[in-house]
Design a protein around this motif. Structure first.
Motif, PDB file in Angstrom:
ATOM      1  N   ALA A 126       0.829  -1.202   0.000  1.00 44.40           N
ATOM      2  CA  ALA A 126       0.000   0.000   0.000  1.00 44.40           C
ATOM      3  C   ALA A 126       0.867   1.258   0.000  1.00 44.40           C
ATOM      4  O   ALA A 126       0.613   2.192  -0.750  1.00 44.40           O
ATOM      5  CB  ALA A 126      -0.936  -0.004   1.204  1.00 44.40           C
ATOM      6  N   TYR A 127       1.904   1.296   0.848  1.00 39.85           N
ATOM      7  CA  TYR A 127       2.777   2.464   0.961  1.00 39.85           C
ATOM      8  C   TYR A 127       4.220   2.034   0.771  1.00 39.85           C
ATOM      9  O   TYR A 127       4.709   1.155   1.465  1.00 39.85           O
ATOM     10  CB  TYR A 127       2.646   3.102   2.349  1.00 39.85           C
ATOM     11  CG  TYR A 127       1.255   3.509   2.726  1.00 39.85           C
ATOM     12  CD1 TYR A 127       0.742   4.735   2.321  1.00 39.85           C
ATOM     13  CD2 TYR A 127       0.455   2.686   3.511  1.00 39.85           C
ATOM     14  CE1 TYR A 127      -0.535   5.123   2.679  1.00 39.85           C
ATOM     15  CE2 TYR A 127      -0.820   3.070   3.873  1.00 39.85           C
ATOM     16  CZ  TYR A 127      -1.316   4.284   3.456  1.00 39.85           C
ATOM     17  OH  TYR A 127      -2.567   4.667   3.810  1.00 39.85           O
ATOM     18  N   LEU A 128       4.945   2.676  -0.160  1.00 35.30           N
ATOM     19  CA  LEU A 128       6.357   2.398  -0.376  1.00 35.30           C
ATOM     20  C   LEU A 128       7.146   3.700  -0.330  1.00 35.30           C
ATOM     21  O   LEU A 128       6.907   4.604  -1.136  1.00 35.30           O
ATOM     22  CB  LEU A 128       6.595   1.727  -1.730  1.00 35.30           C
ATOM     23  CG  LEU A 128       8.060   1.579  -2.154  1.00 35.30           C
ATOM     24  CD1 LEU A 128       8.830   0.675  -1.190  1.00 35.30           C
ATOM     25  CD2 LEU A 128       8.168   1.081  -3.579  1.00 35.30           C
ATOM     26  N   ALA A 129       8.069   3.803   0.620  1.00 31.89           N
ATOM     27  CA  ALA A 129       8.977   4.950   0.710  1.00 31.89           C
ATOM     28  C   ALA A 129      10.364   4.465   0.315  1.00 31.89           C
ATOM     29  O   ALA A 129      11.040   3.795   1.092  1.00 31.89           O
ATOM     30  CB  ALA A 129       8.974   5.533   2.106  1.00 31.89           C
ATOM     31  N   TYR A 130      10.781   4.756  -0.895  1.00 31.68           N
ATOM     32  CA  TYR A 130      12.071   4.346  -1.432  1.00 31.68           C
ATOM     33  C   TYR A 130      12.942   5.593  -1.513  1.00 31.68           C
ATOM     34  O   TYR A 130      13.008   6.251  -2.546  1.00 31.68           O
ATOM     35  CB  TYR A 130      11.883   3.701  -2.799  1.00 31.68           C
ATOM     36  CG  TYR A 130      13.096   2.988  -3.337  1.00 31.68           C
ATOM     37  CD1 TYR A 130      13.297   1.643  -3.068  1.00 31.68           C
ATOM     38  CD2 TYR A 130      14.033   3.650  -4.104  1.00 31.68           C
ATOM     39  CE1 TYR A 130      14.411   0.966  -3.553  1.00 31.68           C
ATOM     40  CE2 TYR A 130      15.146   3.004  -4.596  1.00 31.68           C
ATOM     41  CZ  TYR A 130      15.322   1.658  -4.316  1.00 31.68           C
ATOM     42  OH  TYR A 130      16.436   1.000  -4.800  1.00 31.68           O
ATOM     43  N   THR A 142      -5.982  -1.084   2.474  1.00 30.07           N
ATOM     44  CA  THR A 142      -6.278  -2.499   2.261  1.00 30.07           C
ATOM     45  C   THR A 142      -6.725  -3.102   3.589  1.00 30.07           C
ATOM     46  O   THR A 142      -6.553  -2.501   4.642  1.00 30.07           O
ATOM     47  CB  THR A 142      -5.042  -3.279   1.761  1.00 30.07           C
ATOM     48  OG1 THR A 142      -4.036  -3.222   2.758  1.00 30.07           O
ATOM     49  CG2 THR A 142      -4.519  -2.731   0.458  1.00 30.07           C
ATOM     50  N   SER A 143      -7.300  -4.274   3.545  1.00 29.80           N
ATOM     51  CA  SER A 143      -7.704  -4.917   4.789  1.00 29.80           C
ATOM     52  C   SER A 143      -6.487  -5.208   5.667  1.00 29.80           C
ATOM     53  O   SER A 143      -6.567  -5.169   6.883  1.00 29.80           O
ATOM     54  CB  SER A 143      -8.476  -6.199   4.497  1.00 29.80           C
ATOM     55  OG  SER A 143      -7.682  -7.064   3.719  1.00 29.80           O
ATOM     56  N   VAL A 144      -5.355  -5.491   5.054  1.00 28.54           N
ATOM     57  CA  VAL A 144      -4.090  -5.624   5.770  1.00 28.54           C
ATOM     58  C   VAL A 144      -3.129  -4.627   5.131  1.00 28.54           C
ATOM     59  O   VAL A 144      -2.545  -4.895   4.094  1.00 28.54           O
ATOM     60  CB  VAL A 144      -3.522  -7.054   5.662  1.00 28.54           C
ATOM     61  CG1 VAL A 144      -2.195  -7.145   6.389  1.00 28.54           C
ATOM     62  CG2 VAL A 144      -4.508  -8.072   6.204  1.00 28.54           C
ATOM     63  N   THR A 145      -3.010  -3.440   5.736  1.00 25.47           N
ATOM     64  CA  THR A 145      -2.187  -2.396   5.146  1.00 25.47           C
ATOM     65  C   THR A 145      -0.719  -2.787   5.225  1.00 25.47           C
ATOM     66  O   THR A 145      -0.221  -3.168   6.275  1.00 25.47           O
ATOM     67  CB  THR A 145      -2.423  -1.061   5.865  1.00 25.47           C
ATOM     68  OG1 THR A 145      -3.794  -0.711   5.707  1.00 25.47           O
ATOM     69  CG2 THR A 145      -1.573   0.039   5.270  1.00 25.47           C
ATOM     70  N   THR A 146      -0.035  -2.681   4.096  1.00 29.62           N
ATOM     71  CA  THR A 146       1.370  -3.046   4.018  1.00 29.62           C
ATOM     72  C   THR A 146       2.240  -1.807   3.816  1.00 29.62           C
ATOM     73  O   THR A 146       1.881  -0.907   3.057  1.00 29.62           O
ATOM     74  CB  THR A 146       1.610  -4.036   2.872  1.00 29.62           C
ATOM     75  OG1 THR A 146       1.052  -3.481   1.673  1.00 29.62           O
ATOM     76  CG2 THR A 146       0.962  -5.376   3.157  1.00 29.62           C
ATOM     77  N   TYR A 147       3.360  -1.791   4.510  1.00 28.36           N
ATOM     78  CA  TYR A 147       4.311  -0.692   4.429  1.00 28.36           C
ATOM     79  C   TYR A 147       5.655  -1.264   4.016  1.00 28.36           C
ATOM     80  O   TYR A 147       6.034  -2.332   4.466  1.00 28.36           O
ATOM     81  CB  TYR A 147       4.484  -0.023   5.796  1.00 28.36           C
ATOM     82  CG  TYR A 147       3.221   0.502   6.423  1.00 28.36           C
ATOM     83  CD1 TYR A 147       2.832   1.813   6.206  1.00 28.36           C
ATOM     84  CD2 TYR A 147       2.450  -0.295   7.254  1.00 28.36           C
ATOM     85  CE1 TYR A 147       1.679   2.317   6.800  1.00 28.36           C
ATOM     86  CE2 TYR A 147       1.304   0.197   7.852  1.00 28.36           C
ATOM     87  CZ  TYR A 147       0.926   1.506   7.622  1.00 28.36           C
ATOM     88  OH  TYR A 147      -0.202   1.993   8.213  1.00 28.36           O
ATOM     89  N   SER A 148       6.404  -0.532   3.196  1.00 22.08           N
ATOM     90  CA  SER A 148       7.724  -0.977   2.807  1.00 22.08           C
ATOM     91  C   SER A 148       8.635   0.234   2.645  1.00 22.08           C
ATOM     92  O   SER A 148       8.218   1.256   2.089  1.00 22.08           O
ATOM     93  CB  SER A 148       7.656  -1.752   1.488  1.00 22.08           C
ATOM     94  OG  SER A 148       8.937  -2.213   1.128  1.00 22.08           O
ATOM     95  N   THR A 149       9.861   0.113   3.154  1.00 18.95           N
ATOM     96  CA  THR A 149      10.833   1.195   3.009  1.00 18.95           C
ATOM     97  C   THR A 149      12.154   0.622   2.501  1.00 18.95           C
ATOM     98  O   THR A 149      12.456  -0.543   2.724  1.00 18.95           O
ATOM     99  CB  THR A 149      11.101   1.918   4.347  1.00 18.95           C
ATOM    100  OG1 THR A 149      11.635   0.989   5.275  1.00 18.95           O
ATOM    101  CG2 THR A 149       9.840   2.552   4.884  1.00 18.95           C
ATOM    102  N   ALA A 150      12.916   1.450   1.813  1.00 18.52           N
ATOM    103  CA  ALA A 150      14.241   1.077   1.333  1.00 18.52           C
ATOM    104  C   ALA A 150      15.035   2.350   1.070  1.00 18.52           C
ATOM    105  O   ALA A 150      14.463   3.434   0.910  1.00 18.52           O
ATOM    106  CB  ALA A 150      14.142   0.248   0.048  1.00 18.52           C
ATOM    107  N   VAL A 151      16.348   2.235   1.039  1.00 15.58           N
ATOM    108  CA  VAL A 151      17.265   3.321   0.682  1.00 15.58           C
ATOM    109  C   VAL A 151      16.991   4.578   1.508  1.00 15.58           C
ATOM    110  O   VAL A 151      16.894   5.675   0.980  1.00 15.58           O
ATOM    111  CB  VAL A 151      17.212   3.618  -0.833  1.00 15.58           C
ATOM    112  CG1 VAL A 151      18.392   4.495  -1.258  1.00 15.58           C
ATOM    113  CG2 VAL A 151      17.204   2.343  -1.659  1.00 15.58           C
ATOM    114  N   GLY A 152      16.806   4.421   2.813  1.00 14.23           N
ATOM    115  CA  GLY A 152      16.591   5.568   3.688  1.00 14.23           C
ATOM    116  C   GLY A 152      15.180   6.119   3.671  1.00 14.23           C
ATOM    117  O   GLY A 152      14.928   7.202   4.190  1.00 14.23           O
TER     118      GLY A 152
END
Length: 165
Positions: A126-130, A142-152
């Motif tokens: 759902a959310y990607l901070a690259y 989403t029913s299961v909210t997903t977060y992902s981060t990379a490169v700071g």
């Protein structure tokens, strides 16, 4: 600059009367003016990670839009909704996302505020901070909210807790 569809489409829903589609429906770049994108369905036609709305070195307020991959038979695995990069900022409110790999993406030096009842289904992330920053005001994507981060990248959740560095 106002990019608007039909103002009667003022609900958080997939259906909108005006659709813009293509490999990159809206690209806002190197723009210091006030930009608003409202009441549209933006359909990105891609099997890669292209975005329906990109804001680069500019800013945009995005209200009551829906974002999807076209054709709709592609349920997940391609396309992004809103993406900021290279100093771009976006305020996303009352939007609906479906059938994309990622909904809200902030790349290097991009900032997004995800606010006020945005919703979605069928995403891998759902959310990607690259390398960018996302401030999340609600977690209804989403029913299961997903977060992902990379490169700071950094995501600030509604509780104030952070993900990333």
């Amino acid at each position: 600059i106002y990019i608007s569809g039909n103002s009667s489409n003022n609900t958080v829903a997939f259906a909108k009367n005006v659709t813009l589609s293509g490999s990159l429906p809206i690209y806002i770049s190197n723009n210091s003016t006030y930009t608003e994108v409202n009441y549209l369905r933006l359909a990105v036609n891609t099997s890669t990670y292209q975005s329906a709305l990109v804001v680069e070195n500019g800013n945009a307020n995005v209200y009551y839009c829906s974002f999807t991959n076209h054709p709709r038979s592609v349920t997940v695995g391609s396309g992004n909704g809103v993406m900021t990069q290279a100093g771009g900022t976006a305020w996303v409110r009352y939007c609906y996302f479906t059938s994309m790999d990622r909904y809200i993406v902030s790349l290097f030096n991009g900032i997004i505020t995800a606010d006020t009842n945005s919703q979605g289904t069928n995403s891998n992330i759902a959310y990607l901070a690259y390398g960018g920053i996302i401030q999340v005001q609600n977690t209804g994507l989403t029913s299961v909210t997903t977060y992902s981060t990379a490169v700071g990248g950094l995501i600030v959740r509604p509780s104030g807790t952070t993900i990333g560095t």
